[in-house]
Motif scaffolding. Structure first.
Motif, PDB file in Angstrom:
ATOM      1  N   ARG A  95       0.901  -1.413  -0.059  1.00 35.22           N
ATOM      2  CA  ARG A  95       0.290   0.132  -0.150  1.00 35.22           C
ATOM      3  C   ARG A  95       0.687   0.650  -0.047  1.00 35.22           C
ATOM      4  N   LEU A  96       0.423   2.446  -1.058  1.00 36.50           N
ATOM      5  CA  LEU A  96       1.113   3.547  -1.285  1.00 36.50           C
ATOM      6  C   LEU A  96       0.966   4.363  -0.422  1.00 36.50           C
ATOM      7  N   GLY A  97       1.110   5.549   0.346  1.00 36.78           N
ATOM      8  CA  GLY A  97       1.201   6.623   1.280  1.00 36.78           C
ATOM      9  C   GLY A  97      -0.442   7.775   0.177  1.00 36.78           C
ATOM     10  N   ASP A  98      -0.296   7.161  -0.661  1.00 35.64           N
ATOM     11  CA  ASP A  98      -1.747   7.639  -1.068  1.00 35.64           C
ATOM     12  C   ASP A  98      -3.076   6.693  -1.493  1.00 35.64           C
ATOM     13  N   GLY A  99      -2.607   5.384  -0.892  1.00 34.32           N
ATOM     14  CA  GLY A  99      -3.810   4.298  -0.695  1.00 34.32           C
ATOM     15  C   GLY A  99      -3.631   3.721  -1.763  1.00 34.32           C
ATOM     16  N   THR A 100      -3.386   3.845  -2.715  1.00 32.16           N
ATOM     17  CA  THR A 100      -2.823   3.251  -3.834  1.00 32.16           C
ATOM     18  C   THR A 100      -2.683   1.015  -3.235  1.00 32.16           C
TER      19      THR A 100
END
Length: 419
Positions: A95-100
């Protein structure tokens, strides 16, 4: 054309990650390759940040591992300026910081290292710097330009490779430089006391003030600006800028939170000789990885350029199922004033019983060897070139050599008899 049935994700937008992506495509991998980097810049090489780029001798465009258009041509998907914040090993997703959320079949952690921070009052003042990223180097270049123009003072905490290289760069701008080091000599934990005096003399000859056996205790300022530093013994040194060069720590928090094994001694992500972590679907490479070295028979975490350059591709091949044993001898290089050097091997203080030199130490044209029971553990060539390969062969062989012949420049390194 990418075949999306298999996805390899690389976390880390530095040299190791970029070379891993290049190797996956070069080895014919046709699945998705996703490269995640928390910096907005495309992957770049870090050595110039304390060398040619810092001095202004190298251009920014020359730092990058690949030209930006290469990633599209190679069909490598980039997520730049976006940190990975969570790994779910059960669903094989990141999971990335932007929610991706990105799913993976194989994952490579090339998360690198972060500079250690000074834990003293005053670190929030303007003019306190670290050096690890391109943005750090840009800020430091601007400060050195100003200090050189105004005859200002730079204080460097730490006399390791970064500290000494920045000291040399700062002197090239005309800045006044003081280096504060808690050990009794420069590079003490890398090359020991035997050769530390050589580097101390080199920097003193170039106008650097060296303070050994001292610890920086406070950065003093006014109106938000650095004015001086104070050491634990109460001595005060003028400063218009401060560089913290006290080492780097592996960025292993993501791996730790995912439950991967870490190496207790180094804090790095523990991997075997194939660069596999405790999860067979996850590999690690570069500064963050603590590798069980098959030749040196110890676990090593190596922060230098050559390790990133070679371990990223090795990990990529292992991810593809190839038989990999990452056994490269540790190597690094440095440039300071008119001295260029290369170091090969691993011989921290306490691991060797003698140091043997060949050549002229006084003229700074020599090779030093660290030995244990007449076996070469490491070698340092100073202003002597085209010998790193033979030195590494001696380290790799593990055979005993005659120290007297080793010290004799007339004896080729490739033709050393046993002791």
């Amino acid at each position: 054309m990418v075949d999306a049935h298999e996805t390899f994700v690389i976390i880390g937008g530095g040299l190791a990650g970029a070379k891993a992506a290049e190797t996956l495509r070069g080895e014919g991998f046709a699945g998705r390759v996703i490269l995640i980097g928390d910096e907005r810049d495309h992957p770049y090489e870090r050595p110039p940040l304390s060398k040619g780029y810092l001095t202004g001798d190298e251009e920014r465009a020359g730092l990058f591992v690949h030209e930006p258009a290469w990633y599209a041509r190679a069909e490598v998907e980039l997520h730049l300026g976006q940190p990975a914040v969570h790994i779910d090993r059960h669903t094989r997703s990141v999971r990335l910081g932007d929610g991706t959320v990105l799913r993976y079949d194989k994952l490579l952690l090339a998360t690198g290292a972060e500079p250690r921070r000074l834990d003293v009052p005053g670190t929030d003042l303007a003019g306190v710097h670290h050096l690890r990223r391109l943005a750090h180097a840009d800020g430091l270049r601007g400060m050195l330009t100003r200090l050189g123009r105004e005859n200002g003072h730079l204080v460097i905490a730490g006399a390791g490779w970064i500290g000494l290289e920045v000291a040399a760069a700062a002197r090239s701008y005309g800045a006044e430089v003081t280096v504060i080091e808690r050990d009794p000599s420069p590079l003490h934990r890398v090359i020991g006391p035997e050769l530390g005096a050589l580097f101390a003399d080199l920097h003193r000859e170039n106008g650097v003030r060296l303070v050994f056996g001292a610890t920086l205790a406070e950065i003093v300022g006014a109106d938000g600006q650095v004015l001086a530093v104070r050491t634990a013994d109460g001595e005060e040194h003028p400063a218009h800028g401060v560089l913290a060069a006290i080492g780097a720590a592996p960025r292993a928090a993501l791996a730790d939170a995912a439950g991967l094994d870490l190496d207790a001694a180094t804090g790095g992500i523990a991997v075997d000789a194939a660069l596999r972590t405790s999860d067979p679907a996850i590999h690690a490479a570069g500064d963050a990885a603590a590798v069980q070295h098959p030749v040196l028979d110890t676990r090593l975490r190596v922060e230098h350029w050559a390790n990133a350059l070679h371990s990223g591709p090795a990990a990529a091949r292992a991810m593809l199922g190839q038989d990999v044993s990452y056994d490269r001898i540790p190597y690094f290089f440095s440039d300071q004033y008119d001295v260029g050097l290369e170091y090969s091997g691993w011989a921290p203080p306490g691991t060797y019983d003698q140091v043997v030199c060949r050549g002229d130490v006084g003229k700074r044209e020599f090779i030093a060897f660290w030995l244990r029971e007449n076996r070469v553990l490491a070698g340092l060539n100073v202003n002597v070139w085209d010998v790193a390969g033979p030195i590494q062969d001696l380290v790799r062989s593990g055979r005993a050599v005659d120290p007297h012949r080793l010290a004799d420049p007339a004896t080729p390194l490739t033709d050393l008899p046993s002791a």
